[in-house]
Scaffold this motif. Structure first.
Motif, mmCIF file in Angstrom:
data_model
loop_
_atom_site.group_PDB
_atom_site.id
_atom_site.type_symbol
_atom_site.label_atom_id
_atom_site.label_comp_id
_atom_site.label_asym_id
_atom_site.label_seq_id
_atom_site.Cartn_x
_atom_site.Cartn_y
_atom_site.Cartn_z
ATOM 1 N N ASP A 78 0.852 -1.182 0.000
ATOM 2 C CA ASP A 78 0.000 0.000 0.000
ATOM 3 C C ASP A 78 0.893 1.239 0.000
ATOM 4 O OD1 ASP A 78 -2.219 -1.620 0.101
ATOM 5 O OD2 ASP A 78 -2.500 -1.418 2.261
ATOM 6 N N VAL A 79 0.506 2.242 -0.804
ATOM 7 C CA VAL A 79 1.336 3.434 -0.974
ATOM 8 C C VAL A 79 0.550 4.674 -0.549
ATOM 9 C CG1 VAL A 79 2.617 4.872 -2.604
ATOM 10 C CG2 VAL A 79 2.625 2.375 -2.863
ATOM 11 N N GLN A 80 1.197 5.497 0.255
ATOM 12 C CA GLN A 80 0.599 6.761 0.690
ATOM 13 C C GLN A 80 1.581 7.878 0.392
ATOM 14 O OE1 GLN A 80 0.152 7.347 4.964
ATOM 15 N NE2 GLN A 80 -1.764 8.461 4.646
ATOM 16 N N VAL A 81 1.114 8.877 -0.365
ATOM 17 C CA VAL A 81 1.943 10.040 -0.675
ATOM 18 C C VAL A 81 1.184 11.277 -0.206
ATOM 19 C CG1 VAL A 81 3.209 11.315 -2.445
ATOM 20 C CG2 VAL A 81 2.843 8.853 -2.720
ATOM 21 N N SER B 226 3.393 -18.119 -2.617
ATOM 22 C CA SER B 226 2.943 -16.780 -2.271
ATOM 23 C C SER B 226 2.885 -16.595 -0.760
ATOM 24 C CB SER B 226 1.553 -16.519 -2.879
ATOM 25 O OG SER B 226 1.053 -15.271 -2.463
ATOM 26 N N PHE B 227 3.397 -15.460 -0.292
ATOM 27 C CA PHE B 227 3.295 -15.122 1.127
ATOM 28 C C PHE B 227 2.520 -13.825 1.245
ATOM 29 C CE2 PHE B 227 4.670 -12.786 4.844
ATOM 30 C CZ PHE B 227 4.519 -13.728 5.850
ATOM 31 N N SER B 228 1.533 -13.812 2.109
ATOM 32 C CA SER B 228 0.693 -12.634 2.276
ATOM 33 C C SER B 228 1.403 -11.632 3.177
ATOM 34 C CB SER B 228 -0.661 -13.029 2.881
ATOM 35 O OG SER B 228 -1.462 -11.891 3.057
ATOM 36 N N SER B 229 2.038 -10.630 2.582
ATOM 37 C CA SER B 229 2.731 -9.608 3.352
ATOM 38 C C SER B 229 1.799 -8.438 3.607
ATOM 39 C CB SER B 229 3.980 -9.137 2.598
ATOM 40 O OG SER B 229 3.602 -8.567 1.353
ATOM 41 N N SER B 230 2.190 -7.605 4.544
ATOM 42 C CA SER B 230 1.420 -6.411 4.875
ATOM 43 C C SER B 230 2.398 -5.266 5.021
ATOM 44 C CB SER B 230 0.621 -6.630 6.167
ATOM 45 O OG SER B 230 -0.060 -5.445 6.536
ATOM 46 N N LEU B 231 2.595 -4.542 3.938
ATOM 47 C CA LEU B 231 3.585 -3.477 3.908
ATOM 48 C C LEU B 231 2.948 -2.149 3.532
ATOM 49 C CD1 LEU B 231 6.501 -5.313 2.062
ATOM 50 C CD2 LEU B 231 6.462 -4.644 4.481
ATOM 51 N N ASP B 232 3.444 -1.079 4.140
ATOM 52 C CA ASP B 232 2.997 0.275 3.827
ATOM 53 C C ASP B 232 4.205 1.112 3.438
ATOM 54 O OD1 ASP B 232 0.166 0.049 4.477
ATOM 55 O OD2 ASP B 232 0.821 -0.170 6.548
ATOM 56 N N ASP C 204 6.752 18.925 -10.894
ATOM 57 C CA ASP C 204 6.391 18.749 -12.305
ATOM 58 C C ASP C 204 5.521 17.506 -12.478
ATOM 59 O OD1 ASP C 204 7.745 20.999 -13.007
ATOM 60 O OD2 ASP C 204 9.495 19.976 -13.834
ATOM 61 N N GLU C 205 5.908 16.417 -11.810
ATOM 62 C CA GLU C 205 5.167 15.161 -11.963
ATOM 63 C C GLU C 205 5.331 14.282 -10.733
ATOM 64 O OE1 GLU C 205 4.842 11.465 -15.168
ATOM 65 O OE2 GLU C 205 6.790 12.417 -14.803
ATOM 66 N N ILE C 206 4.237 13.661 -10.316
ATOM 67 C CA ILE C 206 4.260 12.585 -9.327
ATOM 68 C C ILE C 206 3.458 11.441 -9.918
ATOM 69 C CG2 ILE C 206 3.553 11.817 -7.046
ATOM 70 C CD1 ILE C 206 4.011 14.606 -6.000
ATOM 71 N N ARG C 207 4.077 10.250 -9.977
ATOM 72 C CA ARG C 207 3.410 9.096 -10.594
ATOM 73 C C ARG C 207 3.604 7.865 -9.709
ATOM 74 N NH1 ARG C 207 1.088 8.308 -15.238
ATOM 75 N NH2 ARG C 207 1.766 10.393 -15.894
ATOM 76 N N VAL C 208 2.492 7.137 -9.462
ATOM 77 C CA VAL C 208 2.520 5.965 -8.591
ATOM 78 C C VAL C 208 1.944 4.769 -9.351
ATOM 79 C CG1 VAL C 208 1.763 4.981 -6.399
ATOM 80 C CG2 VAL C 208 2.217 7.440 -6.561
ATOM 81 N N GLN C 209 2.642 3.632 -9.284
ATOM 82 C CA GLN C 209 2.197 2.401 -9.934
ATOM 83 C C GLN C 209 2.222 1.254 -8.919
ATOM 84 O OE1 GLN C 209 5.105 2.381 -13.233
ATOM 85 N NE2 GLN C 209 3.378 2.504 -14.622
ATOM 86 N N THR C 210 1.099 0.536 -8.813
ATOM 87 C CA THR C 210 1.034 -0.670 -7.985
ATOM 88 C C THR C 210 0.263 -1.744 -8.747
ATOM 89 O OG1 THR C 210 -1.016 0.012 -6.888
ATOM 90 C CG2 THR C 210 1.056 0.650 -5.830
ATOM 91 N N VAL C 211 0.333 -2.985 -8.241
ATOM 92 C CA VAL C 211 -0.447 -4.073 -8.825
ATOM 93 C C VAL C 211 -1.696 -4.311 -7.978
ATOM 94 C CG1 VAL C 211 -0.469 -6.504 -9.494
ATOM 95 C CG2 VAL C 211 1.577 -5.126 -9.866
ATOM 96 N N SER D 133 -5.648 -4.130 -9.181
ATOM 97 C CA SER D 133 -6.765 -4.439 -8.286
ATOM 98 C C SER D 133 -6.780 -3.573 -7.036
ATOM 99 C CB SER D 133 -6.723 -5.918 -7.877
ATOM 100 O OG SER D 133 -5.496 -6.229 -7.242
ATOM 101 N N GLY D 134 -5.801 -2.719 -6.883
ATOM 102 C CA GLY D 134 -5.769 -1.848 -5.712
ATOM 103 C C GLY D 134 -6.703 -0.663 -5.875
ATOM 104 N N ASP D 135 -7.252 -0.176 -4.756
ATOM 105 C CA ASP D 135 -8.102 1.014 -4.770
ATOM 106 C C ASP D 135 -7.225 2.262 -4.786
ATOM 107 O OD1 ASP D 135 -10.288 -0.671 -4.611
ATOM 108 O OD2 ASP D 135 -10.481 -0.479 -2.434
#
Length: 312
Positions: free
Chosen positions: A61-64, A110-116, A127-134, A154-156
Motif C-alpha cells: 500500500d502506498v501513501q503520498v 505466495s506469502f501474504s505480506s502487509s507493507l505500507d 512537475d510530476e508525481i506518478r505511482v504504480q502498484t499491482v 486491483s488496488g483502490d
C-alpha cells in the motif's frame, strides 16, 4: 500371480508423490520461510533538486502526502516473509527521484505480506508525481503538481485535495477522487467504480466497462462512457456534458434554473426531463431534444436499453 505393470507403476507414482510432499512440507512449513519479520526502513532525500517523483510497488500500500517540511521522507514499514528480503530502493538521477519496493528473492510460493510505503513531500509544486502498484492500495493527498498519475490493477486509488493534470487507471480497483482541480482529469477502469466529488477541472473524461461512474458537485466539460455501469452526474454549474452508456441508466442533475439544451437517443429505454421550463422539441423514433427556452450548454446523452433522467 504377477501384478500388471500399470498397477506397479501407479504404486511407485503414489510413493513418489508422498515422498515429494513430505520434503516440501518440511522445507516450507517447518522452516523460517513462511514466518514473517518486521520491516522498517527510512530514507530522506533533499527536495531542492527534485521536481519528479516516480513510485513503483507490487502488493504494498502506498501513501503520498504533503507536509510542512523541506525534505522528502520515505518510510517502508510492516511485515514480510522472513526470507523474502524486501528492500526499499531509491535512486536520484538529476531532478527525478525513483522509489521502489523490491523483493530481492522471489519465493516459490505466495506469502501474504502487509507493507505500507509512506512518502511525505514538501508543500511545493512538482512537475510530476506518478505511482504504480499491482494490488496495493494508493492514497494521495494534498499534492501540488503539474501532472499527477496513478495506475493499479486491483488496488483502490484515493486522491484528495490535490491539484494538477490528473490521470487515474485501474482494472478492478475502486477510484475515489475528491476535492481536486486542474486542467484535465482522465479516469478509466474496467470493473471498478469511479467517484469524483467536489472537483473543478476544465475537462473531465471518465470511462468504464461494467463499473459505475458517479460525479457529484463537479464543474468542467464532462465526457463519460460506460457499457453496463450506471452513470450519475451532478453539476455545480452548467457545462457541456456527453454521457453515453449501452445498458446502464444515466442521470444528470443540473443546477437550479440552469439554461441548457438536450440531445438524447435511446432504443428501448426512456428519456425524461423534470426542469419546469424545459420544452421538448423532438421525441420521436428514439430521438429526444429540447431546451429550457434559451440556448445553452448541450447535454448529449445516449443509451441503448438504459433509462435517462435530466433536470434539477
Amino acid at each position: 500371480m504377477k501384478r500388471p505393470f500399470w498397477i506397479v507403476g501407479l504404486l511407485l507414482l503414489c510413493a513418489g508423490l508422498i515422498w515429494f510432499g513430505t520434503l516440501t512440507y518440511r522445507a516450507v512449513f517447518a522452516s523460517d520461510v513462511v514466518s514473517s519479520t518486521q520491516v522498517e526502513e527510512n530514507k530522506r532525500v533533499n527536495s531542492a533538486e527534485i521536481d519528479t517523483i516516480r513510485v513503483q510497488a507490487t502488493s504494498t500500500d502506498v501513501q503520498v502526502t504533503a507536509y510542512d517540511g523541506e525534505q522528502i521522507d520515505v518510510e517502508l514499514k510492516g511485515n514480510a516473509a522472513k526470507n523474502g528480503n524486501v528492500e526499499l530502493w531509491t535512486e536520484q538521477k538529476g531532478s527525478v527521484l525513483k522509489v521502489e519496493v523490491r523483493m530481492k528473492r522471489k519465493l516459490f510460493f505466495s506469502f501474504s505480506s502487509s507493507l505500507d510505503l509512506v512518502i511525505k513531500v514538501p508543500e511545493k509544486e512538482f512537475d510530476e508525481i506518478r505511482v504504480q502498484t499491482v494490488s496495493g492500495d494508493q492514497e494521495l493527498s494534498g499534492l501540488q503538481t503539474k501532472e499527477l498519475g496513478t495506475e493499479s490493477v486491483s488496488g483502490d486509488v484515493t486522491v484528495q485535495n490535490s491539484t494538477g493534470k490528473t490521470s487515474v487507471k485501474t482494472v478492478s480497483g475502486e477510484q475515489t477522487l475528491e476535492k481536486i482541480q486542474g486542467d484535465s482529469l482522465t479516469a478509466a477502469s474496467t470493473s471498478g467504480t469511479i467517484q469524483v466529488r467536489e472537483s473543478d477541472y476544465t475537462t473531465l473524461s471518465l470511462k468504464s466497462v461494467s463499473g459505475d461512474l458517479v460525479l457529484e458537485d463537479v464543474s468542467g466539460e464532462t465526457t463519460a462512457k460506460t457499457t453496463s455501469g450506471n452513470l450519475d452526474v451532478e453539476l455545480i454549474k452548467m457545462v457541456p456534458v456527453s454521457a453515453h452508456s449501452v445498458s446502464g441508466d444515466i442521470q444528470v442533475i443540473t443546477p437550479q434554473e440552469a439554461v441548457y439544451e438536450v440531445k438524447g437517443k435511446t432504443v428501448s429505454g426512456s428519456i425524461r426531463t423534470n426542469s419546469k421550463d424545459f420544452q421538448v422539441v423532438d421525441s420521436s423514433k428514439g430521438h429526444y431534444s429540447g431546451n429550457t427556452g434559451k440556448e445553452g450548454p448541450v447535454i448529449d446523452v445516449e443509451t441503448v436499453s438504459g433509462n435517462i433522467e435530466i433536470g434539477d
